[in-house]
Write an enzyme that holds these catalytic residues in place. Structure first.
Site, PDB file in Angstrom:
ATOM      1  N   THR A   5       0.847  -1.191   0.000  1.00 35.37           N
ATOM      2  CA  THR A   5       0.000   0.000   0.000  1.00 35.37           C
ATOM      3  C   THR A   5       0.886   1.246   0.000  1.00 35.37           C
ATOM      4  O   THR A   5       1.914   1.310   0.669  1.00 35.37           O
ATOM      5  CB  THR A   5      -0.955   0.035   1.198  1.00 35.37           C
TER       6      THR A   5
ATOM      7  N   ILE B 102       9.493   4.569   1.489  1.00 33.67           N
ATOM      8  CA  ILE B 102       9.829   3.220   1.940  1.00 33.67           C
ATOM      9  C   ILE B 102       8.995   2.190   1.197  1.00 33.67           C
ATOM     10  O   ILE B 102       9.491   1.123   0.832  1.00 33.67           O
ATOM     11  CB  ILE B 102       9.624   3.109   3.465  1.00 33.67           C
TER      12      ILE B 102
ATOM     13  N   SER C  36       7.288   2.438  13.100  1.00 39.34           N
ATOM     14  CA  SER C  36       8.380   3.409  13.171  1.00 39.34           C
ATOM     15  C   SER C  36       9.059   3.289  14.524  1.00 39.34           C
ATOM     16  O   SER C  36       8.424   2.867  15.510  1.00 39.34           O
ATOM     17  CB  SER C  36       7.841   4.832  13.007  1.00 39.34           C
TER      18      SER C  36
ATOM     19  N   TYR D 243       1.870  11.151  15.577  1.00 36.74           N
ATOM     20  CA  TYR D 243       2.605  10.137  14.810  1.00 36.74           C
ATOM     21  C   TYR D 243       3.069   9.010  15.725  1.00 36.74           C
ATOM     22  O   TYR D 243       2.865   7.826  15.422  1.00 36.74           O
ATOM     23  CB  TYR D 243       3.804  10.786  14.124  1.00 36.74           C
TER      24      TYR D 243
END
Length: 261
Positions: A13, A19, A139, A152
């Site tokens: 996706t 990345i 992350s 985030y």
């Protein structure tokens, strides 16, 4: 080394840039049929032309109710989905006290719900076929909580919990669900952001990065932005290693001070 993914269908996706693009490049190089999605057919076509002949793009917005099914149907046209990499996400630097409720929901929709919607479709089919591998791109901010990137950090922590919870549903099957935790990477968006900061501070990029690792990420051991291609390799290994299920693979240059992950 043959990872055994030749002619298998892999959905990445948001795989046109960053990345996700690096992952798509690596999977295609190993012989997979790569499916990417986005909102612009023109951009998808350009990305696929660069990735290679077995890359295909479809306009499918995972923030809508129709988009996930559209992506799944398109991918299934090439065969059952063997691999799903949930890569869609957003980030920015912000002041927690100024982030609106609307922006919080936007973060959750991008970073969590896009993955929920497509996984709900693809994983059900994987379980019925008793085959498949799913990777959530999280992350290092998920565990190295960042005060100037609270939404985030929070939503990336949520992806770790989502991934592990879904792995529990695979018990006794040949389906696996894992997460991958990259550090600060030399994507187009990160490099552009850092370049703007360097210009504001009247610094060369080399000096800016040296100061960044001295003050912002002093625990980073490599002291360099990560080449996106390294994440392509890391995700390939994670998604094909049948001994890994319910785990998080960390690739952050040593920023997180932990011997685990």
């Amino acid at each position: 080394m043959d990872f055994g993914i030749s002619n298998k269908v892999a959905v990445v996706t948001g795989g046109a840039t960053g990345i996700g693009r690096a992952i798509a490049d690596q999977l295609h190089a190993e012989g997979a049929i790569v499916i990417i999605n986005g909102r612009s057919q023109e951009k998808l076509d350009a990305a696929c032309a660069e990735i290679g002949p077995n890359a295909h793009g479809v306009v499918a917005d995972l923030m809508t109710s129709e988009g996930p099914q559209r992506l799944a149907d398109f991918a299934n046209g090439f065969g059952p989905v063997d691999f799903l990499i949930n890569n869609v996400g957003i980030f920015d630097v912000n002041n927690f006290f100024e982030v609106s409720d609307e922006r919080w929901f936007d973060y959750f929709d991008h970073n969590v719900m896009t993955a929920v919607r497509i996984t709900r479709i693809v994983m059900k089919d994987m379980l019925e076929r008793n085959a498949g591998s799913i990777v959530f791109i999280s992350s290092e901010a998920a565990v190295r909580s960042i005060g100037y990137m609270v939404p985030y950090s929070v939503t990336k922590s949520a992806t770790l919990g989502l991934s592990r919870s879904l792995a529990e549903l695979t018990r006794g099957t040949k389906v696996r669900v894992n997460s991958y935790m990259p550090g600060t990477t030399a994507t187009e968006s990160v490099q552009s952001y850092f370049a703007s900061l360097a210009e504001e501070q009247s610094k060369s990029m080399d000096q800016f990065l040296a100061d960044f690792y001295d003050t912002v990420q002093p625990s980073n051991l490599t002291r360099t932005l990560i080449d996106p291609a390294m994440h392509g390799r890391g995700v390939l290994q994670l998604m094909t290693n049948t001994a890994m299920n319910g785990v998080c693979h960390r690739a952050d240059g040593g920023t997180v001070r932990s011997i685990f992950g």
